[in-house]
Design a protein around this motif. Sequence first.
Motif, PDB file in Angstrom:
ATOM      1  N   PRO A  80       0.816  -1.230   0.000  1.00 49.33           N
ATOM      2  CA  PRO A  80       0.000   0.000   0.000  1.00 49.33           C
ATOM      3  C   PRO A  80       0.849   1.279   0.000  1.00 49.33           C
ATOM      4  O   PRO A  80       0.411   2.313  -0.521  1.00 49.33           O
ATOM      5  CB  PRO A  80      -0.830  -0.118   1.281  1.00 49.33           C
ATOM      6  CG  PRO A  80      -0.908  -1.587   1.537  1.00 49.33           C
ATOM      7  CD  PRO A  80       0.426  -2.135   1.089  1.00 49.33           C
ATOM      8  N   ASP A  81       2.058   1.217   0.564  1.00 53.08           N
ATOM      9  CA  ASP A  81       2.940   2.384   0.538  1.00 53.08           C
ATOM     10  C   ASP A  81       3.393   2.689  -0.887  1.00 53.08           C
ATOM     11  O   ASP A  81       3.551   3.854  -1.261  1.00 53.08           O
ATOM     12  CB  ASP A  81       4.148   2.180   1.455  1.00 53.08           C
ATOM     13  CG  ASP A  81       3.749   2.127   2.922  1.00 53.08           C
ATOM     14  OD1 ASP A  81       2.859   2.896   3.332  1.00 53.08           O
ATOM     15  OD2 ASP A  81       4.323   1.311   3.662  1.00 53.08           O
ATOM     16  N   TRP A  82       3.610   1.656  -1.687  1.00 55.74           N
ATOM     17  CA  TRP A  82       3.946   1.858  -3.100  1.00 55.74           C
ATOM     18  C   TRP A  82       2.791   2.563  -3.810  1.00 55.74           C
ATOM     19  O   TRP A  82       3.003   3.426  -4.653  1.00 55.74           O
ATOM     20  CB  TRP A  82       4.253   0.534  -3.783  1.00 55.74           C
ATOM     21  CG  TRP A  82       5.666   0.068  -3.620  1.00 55.74           C
ATOM     22  CD1 TRP A  82       6.130  -0.881  -2.763  1.00 55.74           C
ATOM     23  CD2 TRP A  82       6.803   0.521  -4.364  1.00 55.74           C
ATOM     24  NE1 TRP A  82       7.492  -1.039  -2.926  1.00 55.74           N
ATOM     25  CE2 TRP A  82       7.932  -0.190  -3.905  1.00 55.74           C
ATOM     26  CE3 TRP A  82       6.982   1.459  -5.376  1.00 55.74           C
ATOM     27  CZ2 TRP A  82       9.202  -0.005  -4.422  1.00 55.74           C
ATOM     28  CZ3 TRP A  82       8.259   1.656  -5.898  1.00 55.74           C
ATOM     29  CH2 TRP A  82       9.348   0.927  -5.409  1.00 55.74           C
ATOM     30  N   ASP A  83       1.548   2.181  -3.469  1.00 55.14           N
ATOM     31  CA  ASP A  83       0.382   2.850  -4.068  1.00 55.14           C
ATOM     32  C   ASP A  83       0.364   4.335  -3.688  1.00 55.14           C
ATOM     33  O   ASP A  83       0.033   5.191  -4.509  1.00 55.14           O
ATOM     34  CB  ASP A  83      -0.921   2.168  -3.635  1.00 55.14           C
ATOM     35  CG  ASP A  83      -1.102   0.791  -4.259  1.00 55.14           C
ATOM     36  OD1 ASP A  83      -0.598   0.574  -5.388  1.00 55.14           O
ATOM     37  OD2 ASP A  83      -1.752  -0.055  -3.628  1.00 55.14           O
ATOM     38  N   LYS A  84       0.743   4.636  -2.442  1.00 54.79           N
ATOM     39  CA  LYS A  84       0.822   6.035  -2.003  1.00 54.79           C
ATOM     40  C   LYS A  84       1.904   6.778  -2.779  1.00 54.79           C
ATOM     41  O   LYS A  84       1.732   7.947  -3.116  1.00 54.79           O
ATOM     42  CB  LYS A  84       1.092   6.109  -0.501  1.00 54.79           C
ATOM     43  CG  LYS A  84      -0.068   5.636   0.346  1.00 54.79           C
ATOM     44  CD  LYS A  84       0.297   5.647   1.822  1.00 54.79           C
ATOM     45  CE  LYS A  84      -0.813   5.054   2.675  1.00 54.79           C
ATOM     46  NZ  LYS A  84      -0.417   4.986   4.104  1.00 54.79           N
ATOM     47  N   LEU A  85       3.021   6.096  -3.059  1.00 54.41           N
ATOM     48  CA  LEU A  85       4.075   6.709  -3.863  1.00 54.41           C
ATOM     49  C   LEU A  85       3.551   7.052  -5.257  1.00 54.41           C
ATOM     50  O   LEU A  85       3.801   8.144  -5.768  1.00 54.41           O
ATOM     51  CB  LEU A  85       5.290   5.785  -3.987  1.00 54.41           C
ATOM     52  CG  LEU A  85       6.314   6.204  -5.058  1.00 54.41           C
ATOM     53  CD1 LEU A  85       7.014   7.506  -4.676  1.00 54.41           C
ATOM     54  CD2 LEU A  85       7.322   5.095  -5.295  1.00 54.41           C
ATOM     55  N   ILE A  86       2.820   6.133  -5.861  1.00 58.47           N
ATOM     56  CA  ILE A  86       2.265   6.387  -7.198  1.00 58.47           C
ATOM     57  C   ILE A  86       1.327   7.595  -7.158  1.00 58.47           C
ATOM     58  O   ILE A  86       1.434   8.497  -7.992  1.00 58.47           O
ATOM     59  CB  ILE A  86       1.554   5.131  -7.751  1.00 58.47           C
ATOM     60  CG1 ILE A  86       2.592   4.041  -8.054  1.00 58.47           C
ATOM     61  CG2 ILE A  86       0.748   5.479  -8.997  1.00 58.47           C
ATOM     62  CD1 ILE A  86       1.994   2.689  -8.406  1.00 58.47           C
ATOM     63  N   SER A  87       0.432   7.651  -6.183  1.00 58.07           N
ATOM     64  CA  SER A  87      -0.505   8.778  -6.066  1.00 58.07           C
ATOM     65  C   SER A  87       0.231  10.091  -5.860  1.00 58.07           C
ATOM     66  O   SER A  87      -0.097  11.104  -6.497  1.00 58.07           O
ATOM     67  CB  SER A  87      -1.469   8.548  -4.895  1.00 58.07           C
ATOM     68  OG  SER A  87      -2.296   7.453  -5.143  1.00 58.07           O
ATOM     69  N   LEU A  88       1.234  10.094  -4.979  1.00 53.33           N
ATOM     70  CA  LEU A  88       2.021  11.295  -4.724  1.00 53.33           C
ATOM     71  C   LEU A  88       2.761  11.731  -5.986  1.00 53.33           C
ATOM     72  O   LEU A  88       2.797  12.916  -6.314  1.00 53.33           O
ATOM     73  CB  LEU A  88       3.019  11.036  -3.590  1.00 53.33           C
ATOM     74  CG  LEU A  88       3.929  12.207  -3.230  1.00 53.33           C
ATOM     75  CD1 LEU A  88       3.134  13.314  -2.553  1.00 53.33           C
ATOM     76  CD2 LEU A  88       5.066  11.733  -2.345  1.00 53.33           C
ATOM     77  N   SER A  89       3.311  10.771  -6.708  1.00 57.06           N
ATOM     78  CA  SER A  89       4.045  11.075  -7.936  1.00 57.06           C
ATOM     79  C   SER A  89       3.144  11.726  -8.971  1.00 57.06           C
ATOM     80  O   SER A  89       3.540  12.692  -9.639  1.00 57.06           O
ATOM     81  CB  SER A  89       4.667   9.803  -8.506  1.00 57.06           C
ATOM     82  OG  SER A  89       5.601   9.259  -7.600  1.00 57.06           O
ATOM     83  N   LEU A  90       1.934  11.211  -9.104  1.00 57.39           N
ATOM     84  CA  LEU A  90       0.974  11.785 -10.053  1.00 57.39           C
ATOM     85  C   LEU A  90       0.602  13.209  -9.662  1.00 57.39           C
ATOM     86  O   LEU A  90       0.330  14.046 -10.521  1.00 57.39           O
ATOM     87  CB  LEU A  90      -0.273  10.907 -10.140  1.00 57.39           C
ATOM     88  CG  LEU A  90      -0.064   9.543 -10.805  1.00 57.39           C
ATOM     89  CD1 LEU A  90      -1.260   8.623 -10.552  1.00 57.39           C
ATOM     90  CD2 LEU A  90       0.192   9.703 -12.296  1.00 57.39           C
ATOM     91  N   ARG A  91       0.631  13.502  -8.371  1.00 63.87           N
ATOM     92  CA  ARG A  91       0.285  14.836  -7.880  1.00 63.87           C
ATOM     93  C   ARG A  91       1.446  15.822  -8.028  1.00 63.87           C
ATOM     94  O   ARG A  91       1.237  16.991  -8.335  1.00 63.87           O
ATOM     95  CB  ARG A  91      -0.141  14.745  -6.416  1.00 63.87           C
ATOM     96  CG  ARG A  91      -0.670  16.040  -5.847  1.00 63.87           C
ATOM     97  CD  ARG A  91      -1.344  15.872  -4.496  1.00 63.87           C
ATOM     98  NE  ARG A  91      -0.507  15.322  -3.466  1.00 63.87           N
ATOM     99  CZ  ARG A  91       0.373  16.020  -2.739  1.00 63.87           C
ATOM    100  NH1 ARG A  91       0.553  17.300  -2.973  1.00 63.87           N
ATOM    101  NH2 ARG A  91       1.070  15.436  -1.799  1.00 63.87           N
ATOM    102  N   LEU A  92       2.674  15.354  -7.833  1.00 62.75           N
ATOM    103  CA  LEU A  92       3.826  16.257  -7.788  1.00 62.75           C
ATOM    104  C   LEU A  92       4.633  16.338  -9.085  1.00 62.75           C
ATOM    105  O   LEU A  92       5.476  17.223  -9.214  1.00 62.75           O
ATOM    106  CB  LEU A  92       4.776  15.847  -6.652  1.00 62.75           C
ATOM    107  CG  LEU A  92       4.235  15.985  -5.236  1.00 62.75           C
ATOM    108  CD1 LEU A  92       5.291  15.562  -4.228  1.00 62.75           C
ATOM    109  CD2 LEU A  92       3.771  17.402  -4.959  1.00 62.75           C
ATOM    110  N   GLY A  93       4.398  15.426 -10.006  1.00 62.54           N
ATOM    111  CA  GLY A  93       5.221  15.446 -11.209  1.00 62.54           C
ATOM    112  C   GLY A  93       4.472  14.964 -12.436  1.00 62.54           C
ATOM    113  O   GLY A  93       3.298  14.621 -12.379  1.00 62.54           O
ATOM    114  N   ASN A  94       5.193  14.937 -13.535  1.00 61.12           N
ATOM    115  CA  ASN A  94       4.674  14.404 -14.792  1.00 61.12           C
ATOM    116  C   ASN A  94       5.152  12.954 -14.873  1.00 61.12           C
ATOM    117  O   ASN A  94       6.346  12.699 -15.000  1.00 61.12           O
ATOM    118  CB  ASN A  94       5.204  15.236 -15.959  1.00 61.12           C
ATOM    119  CG  ASN A  94       4.671  14.774 -17.278  1.00 61.12           C
ATOM    120  OD1 ASN A  94       3.791  13.920 -17.345  1.00 61.12           O
ATOM    121  ND2 ASN A  94       5.218  15.322 -18.342  1.00 61.12           N
ATOM    122  N   VAL A  95       4.222  12.003 -14.793  1.00 58.73           N
ATOM    123  CA  VAL A  95       4.563  10.586 -14.671  1.00 58.73           C
ATOM    124  C   VAL A  95       4.439   9.866 -16.003  1.00 58.73           C
ATOM    125  O   VAL A  95       3.460  10.038 -16.728  1.00 58.73           O
ATOM    126  CB  VAL A  95       3.657   9.904 -13.619  1.00 58.73           C
ATOM    127  CG1 VAL A  95       3.899   8.411 -13.559  1.00 58.73           C
ATOM    128  CG2 VAL A  95       3.873  10.536 -12.245  1.00 58.73           C
TER     129      VAL A  95
END
Length: 156
Positions: free
Chosen positions: A34-49
Amino acid sequence: MINYVAPMLWTGVSQIFEADGSLRDIIVREISDPDWDKLISLSLRLGNVSYHCDGEDAVLPTSAAELLGDKEHAHCMKVNLGGPVVNAHFFSSEEIELDLDPREIGTQAALDKVLVFCSELSLTLERDVAITEESSPEAKLLYYSFQQRSWQIASH
């Protein structure tokens, strides 16, 4: 959201990002899927993925568990922070390991983008985040303390 980035000046850490042919790793320990899922969500919010499977453009799966469970393919999620790019390869469900090219961090603005990303990751996961030498998770260069809400230069 408040960014808890203590003043970290480029002039004080530039030697950490000197181009020496190796990458720098961003490490978060003691995590779970689930922490990896949080990383993905944060990445989508803070950068161009963008996402690549075996080097080819692909659609990023909605669950990190799908990537972590697939050892037959090479996965790479690239997060462009507006200059520096952070790469996630989904090697282990127990540890997040991201890499970045120090040649992309040559200014205060680029450093700030990386530090904000890492501090936001720390706050989201409630874990410390370390920037280390490539493939040397024990060789901390900088780290963000979740408890203290601040960056520190590691002493060697």
